[in-house]
Design an enzyme around this catalytic site. Structure first.
Site, PDB file in Angstrom:
ATOM      1  N   SER A 149       4.612  -2.399 -20.889  1.00 15.34           N
ATOM      2  CA  SER A 149       3.817  -3.310 -21.715  1.00 15.34           C
ATOM      3  C   SER A 149       3.826  -2.822 -23.167  1.00 15.34           C
ATOM      4  O   SER A 149       4.904  -2.565 -23.703  1.00 15.34           O
ATOM      5  CB  SER A 149       2.404  -3.423 -21.129  1.00 15.34           C
ATOM      6  OG  SER A 149       1.638  -4.392 -21.809  1.00 15.34           O
ATOM      7  N   ASP A 317       5.778 -13.119 -15.235  1.00 13.90           N
ATOM      8  CA  ASP A 317       5.084 -12.574 -16.404  1.00 13.90           C
ATOM      9  C   ASP A 317       5.259 -13.534 -17.566  1.00 13.90           C
ATOM     10  O   ASP A 317       6.366 -13.745 -18.043  1.00 13.90           O
ATOM     11  CB  ASP A 317       5.686 -11.204 -16.747  1.00 13.90           C
ATOM     12  CG  ASP A 317       4.961 -10.491 -17.881  1.00 13.90           C
ATOM     13  OD1 ASP A 317       4.129 -11.122 -18.564  1.00 13.90           O
ATOM     14  OD2 ASP A 317       5.234  -9.298 -18.088  1.00 13.90           O
ATOM     15  N   HIS A 350       2.331  -9.847 -15.334  1.00 16.84           N
ATOM     16  CA  HIS A 350       2.427  -8.711 -16.239  1.00 16.84           C
ATOM     17  C   HIS A 350       1.813  -7.450 -15.621  1.00 16.84           C
ATOM     18  O   HIS A 350       2.124  -6.340 -16.039  1.00 16.84           O
ATOM     19  CB  HIS A 350       1.719  -9.049 -17.555  1.00 16.84           C
ATOM     20  CG  HIS A 350       1.968  -8.034 -18.620  1.00 16.84           C
ATOM     21  ND1 HIS A 350       3.227  -7.709 -19.069  1.00 16.84           N
ATOM     22  CD2 HIS A 350       1.117  -7.228 -19.315  1.00 16.84           C
ATOM     23  CE1 HIS A 350       3.139  -6.771 -19.995  1.00 16.84           C
ATOM     24  NE2 HIS A 350       1.871  -6.460 -20.165  1.00 16.84           N
TER      25      HIS A 350
END
Lengths: 478, 478
Positions: A149, A317, A350
């Site tokens: 991330s 995601d 995500h």
């Protein structure tokens, strides 16, 4: 102004007058980190882990702090990132509120918290500060830098700005820059916080934190971390018991999903400083690896100096969509890096690198195993580092680990056991209608399903660690 | 307390003591509507249009109000819903603030606006009130009821509660009930409004409307109406001119997408009452067609009495996902209704029925053409109404109409020309950097690309209007 520093945190001072990308400087700043495992004599087994927006440096349990870390399923004894082999360094991001200097820290020039006066922060600053920690530990070259991330952005920045500092990279659900949907979501989260009357232009104090804004922002974050179908699978139209919800101070909620989000958001608010959140959130939006190459992110990727990289993303995601990880893989490949690209099929969105260790663990373990083999070979032969891995797409698998994992990237062993919550629709209806229940999906990170052993998890690797030449990447079409 | 009533609005009084599903009653209530076209002598050409959450009854331009309506591309002379043939009735939803009685209306019992004291509203109440309008116009049976989004729910409810009132249904991006992702998003929107200090428990006045909460809620709505890739396509990482943004009172924005959302949200706030928004939003979440059949939504669908239905959804819609329209199509089919099911491939997401007339128009035109043929046949033969259409999935097409359409479901011919905005990345960079520009994608609904003529738009239909027996639906696998 709230700092939340785990008990085993160690610190490194940043050089006085540490320069930030956007013009500010920091004096008397420090970085928080933890280490697990042992640095070998050759200092060649160091793995640096760069985190997403919210985690601290406590990545996994260890002797000094035996509570589970935020990536307990991935890092530790016998885990995919095996601390019996690797010396793991996890840093708390500069600007965060978990020990590294940030808006929640005291400004030595004034004796008061920086708050909104903290200088504008960039992902590049996080990378530079993390590089400083590595060098301060006496490590000239990392075996691997791992980032997920925001940490994936930081890893790219670190490799770009500190050539040679890392030989290999694992980049999970990262990107060279953010796309407008994610930018707009984060802008809206910041707006929620800043429109809370307790915000007071960032000059709130501990007694009047902008809690309702933070709660709303976190709810939106949690929602956006998972695929819509995952919420359907977990909650359906399960109702919240109105009387119980009201008793817990949660009026006007009808559905279990609302209670779940409220519970997790409340927990987050008690563990993160709003000014720190805003600073990091904005840094993510403004980051562009292209800044390292006159605005051309692909050119910047092609310049990165690495032997090999593992790049992974998730098909559901929509914050850091798969097309962005494919871009990273392609750019690295075009620059001569041996790349393994894995497109994970998962509803965990995500959040999957945290929630779906069953799918993320084996490729990571395989990659590290190959790195270790290469490292050993390098002791005999001078240059086999360019051995590369072919790209592949993992197949979808019914992931039992999903239900048992946390939705949140906040490291905490405390389950939402004190809040109103009904069990997801897979749980018994008795539990949801009669009790203040902790749903399975709200269990702590200790409930993450055990990952396969290293021996088993290396099996799926399609790469040969002895392959002497760079194989062409075959990026999986979407 | 704000009502926004278009100039051509007509009104029908609801019966005194109009009973609401959750126990309330309304006295002196009224429904707002507009009609376009002429009711034929047999009163057999009436089409009722039920709206999503925010539109008024002004569906298209007509003599009494020549400004473009909220579905101008779909309804009117020569459009897919051709007002030369059909007598179109569009109602403003009960509870809304566009002329029908709702929280923004004056309670005759007190002489003050209802505000938060308006009784709890349900989709079923919207359906009952719309049915009353139909009957008040002297129409015993609608040729077609059309509903999109919340209107799709209302249409299902109307058909369930008023058997025989409609012979055919067009249901666009609708559902038998909401799923948890959409529920949580709407709950968060309501939370944003209710945590605005100007909210005052719903007792705000015209001078202190909870604008910042409404703006944030609308931004989230706009974001959720489109697929993430659509935002990328339109805005990329286009920057907002900081000086211009600041001059327009929009500080702390970096990106064009933020300016776009701010502009459209500000426009919405000036056209919708917060209490009305909350009431309708909550009604959507609570609606369950299953309530008509002891909790079994599929059973309720199987009971619906219709000759034929067109059910359409969009693959990138995550608020009312395609699986929900497939459920509607399957349930109707199992109940003996002739169903055409169309899965549209589009980046326009939940907004596609407004934004992508190029893909929604032709199947709607074809369906209505078949309905008209059936109606003519019915004058000769007694019962060919069961002629049904086979299901099909439309293919993706590069949709030029997307960029020219509005993102918002608010009817307004006023483009965001007064606000700071940069052009999307497809526009010239000069426009974005030098001027307060109206981007093409922010143009008003008058810019919607002309739809094909009726003759052309019926071409894609795979159905034969003379088919005498019910063909089995073949639902397109996702």
């Amino acid at each position: 102004m709230m700092e939340f520093i785990p008990p085993a945190t160690r610190f490194v001072a940043l050089p006085d007058g540490f320069k930030l990308k956007r013009g500010g400087t920091l004096s008397g700043a420090r970085m928080a980190y933890e280490t697990v495992g042992r640095l070998n004599a050759a200092r060649s087994n160091a793995v640096l882990i760069l985190t997403g927006l919210s985690p601290d440096a406590h990545v996994c349990a260890h002797e000094q702090h035996p509570a589970p870390g935020w990536w307990e399923g991935m890092v530790g004894h016998g885990k995919p990132v095996d601390t019996d082999r690797w010396f793991v360094v996890c840093v708390n991001s500069l600007g965060s509120c978990k020990g590294s200097t940030g808006p929640a820290s005291v400004d030595p020039a004034t004796g008061r918290c920086y708050g909104p006066d903290f200088p504008a922060l960039s992902i590049e600053d996080l990378a530079d500060a993390a590089a400083h920690v590595v060098r301060a530990l006496g490590i000239e070259q990392l075996a691997v830098v791992v980032g997920a991330s925001m940490g994936g952005m930081t890893a790219l920045s670190l490799v770009a700005r500190h050539p040679g500092l890392a030989r290999h990279m694992i980049n999970l659900s990262g990107a060279v820059h953010a796309q407008p949907f994610a930018i707009a979501l984060r802008a809206l989260q910041r707006e929620m916080i800043q429109s809370d009357p307790q915000w007071q232009e960032g000059r709130y104090d501990a007694a009047s934190v902008p809690i309702s804004g933070m709660v709303a922002a976190r709810k939106l974050g949690l929602l956006s971390y998972r695929a819509p179908d995952d919420w359907s699978r977990r909650f359906g139209r399960e109702r919240l018991d109105a009387a119980l919800a009201s008793a817990a101070g949660m009026p006007a909620m009808d559905f279990a999903v609302e209670g779940y989000l409220a519970c997790h958001a409340q927990r987050f608010v008690r563990a993160f400083d709003p000014n720190a959140y805003l600073a990091l959130s904005r840094a993510i939006d403004r980051f562009d690896l292209g800044d390292e190459a006159a605005g051309d992110a692909d050119a910047a990727l092609r310049r990165l100096q690495l032997d090999r990289a593992l790049v992974m993303g998730v098909d559901s995601d929509f914050l850091f969509p798969l097309s962005q990880q494919r871009q990273v893989a392609q750019g690295l490949q075009e620059g001569g890096v041996g790349v393994t690209y894995r497109a994970v099929s998962s509803l965990a969105g995500h959040d999957a690198f945290l929630a779906d260790v069953a799918q993320f663990g084996p490729p990571i373990a395989a990659f590290l195993s190959d790195v270790a083999s290469g490292a050993r070979s390098a002791e005999a032969a001078s240059d086999v580092g360019q051995a590369s891995l072919t790209a592949s797409s993992s197949v979808s698998s019914p992931s039992a680990s999903l239900a048992a994992s946390t939705a949140s990237s906040v490291a905490s062993s405390t389950a939402c056991s004190t809040a109103i919550a009904t069990a997801p629709s897979t749980a018994s209806s008795t539990a949801s209608s009669t009790a203040i229940a902790t749903a399975p999906s709200m269990a702590s990170s200790t409930a993450i399903a055990p990952v396969p052993s290293m021996a088993a998890s290396t099996a799926p690797s399609t790469a040969s660690s002895t392959a002497p030449s760079m194989a062409a990447i075959t990026v999986t079409p979407l």
